[in-house]
Write an enzyme that holds these catalytic residues in place. Structure first.
Site, short mmCIF file in Angstrom:
data_model
loop_
_atom_site.label_atom_id
_atom_site.label_comp_id
_atom_site.label_asym_id
_atom_site.label_seq_id
_atom_site.Cartn_x
_atom_site.Cartn_y
_atom_site.Cartn_z
N ASP A 1 0.86 -1.17 0.00
CA ASP A 1 0.00 0.00 0.00
C ASP A 1 0.90 1.23 0.00
OD1 ASP A 1 -2.98 0.94 0.74
OD2 ASP A 1 -1.55 2.19 1.83
N ILE A 2 0.65 2.15 -0.91
CA ILE A 2 1.46 3.37 -0.99
C ILE A 2 1.20 4.21 0.26
CG2 ILE A 2 1.97 5.45 -2.32
CD1 ILE A 2 0.79 3.92 -4.77
N GLU B 1 -4.81 2.48 -3.80
CA GLU B 1 -3.35 2.54 -3.86
C GLU B 1 -2.70 1.24 -3.39
OE1 GLU B 1 -4.51 4.47 0.10
OE2 GLU B 1 -5.28 4.51 -1.93
#
Length: 190
Positions: free
Chosen positions: A67-68, A110
């Protein structure tokens, strides 16, 4: 004869157009439109099949969720157009730095997911560390956001008794543990 030729010609054109649209529809159904990598639905289908094969033959399969970090801040500060470019760039980094035999998808928002097929846990961890460093040091991402972009990672390995949901949930929990422990790290859950 002319009528037959004309009918044949029109039929060929119609078949061509239908095939072209079918390919477009198939691409839309199987790929994430923004990043042009597999979508979650296709990934789940491929992963479910891979799990059965790997369990049957006692082969290794490791699952990575990432996950960004602070992606909402990127969108808020630079706009969604830049956020989209960040997603496309990260998808490109991931796609170009895993084996072609591995599975990759945009999970949603994301989040991305990778299934390392027939890879030892140690090799999967090394590959994950490489991806983490590539994302953090990528000059294109730095240029887009004026700072380093990082991600949080969760890595787990397939157990003999795992279902698709067991494996996904464990990798997801590991990723959230990375998020809650300071971000930009890899958490392992076995």
């Amino acid at each position: 004869f002319v009528s037959l030729f004309f009918t044949l010609f029109v039929t060929i054109i119609i078949v061509y157009v239908i095939r072209k649209y079918n390919k477009k529809l198939e691409n839309l159904a199987n790929n994430d439109l923004l990043t042009n990598i597999n979508n979650r639905r296709v990934f789940n289908s491929k992963l479910e099949h891979s799990i059965l094969i790997h369990q049957r033959h006692n082969q290794s399969l490791n699952l990575l969720f990432l996950d960004i970090d602070n992606f909402k801040d990127i969108n808020d500060k630079f706009g969604h157009a830049i956020g989209d470019k960040v997603l496309v760039r990260i998808a490109s980094i991931l796609k170009n730095n895993i084996r072609k035999s591995d599975l990759l998808a945009r999970w949603g928002g994301e989040e991305f997911v990778i299934a390392y097929l027939n890879s030892s846990f140690e090799d999967s961890l090394i590959a994950t560390e490489k991806l983490k460093n590539l994302i953090e040091t990528d000059y294109i991402l730095k240029d887009l956001t004026k700072s380093s972009v990082t991600a949080s990672f969760g890595l787990t390995s397939l157990k003999k008794v795992d279902t698709l949901n067991d494996l996904i949930n464990r990798a997801d929990l590991a990723m959230y543990e990375s998020k809650n422990s300071g971000k930009n790290r890899i958490t392992i859950k076995n």
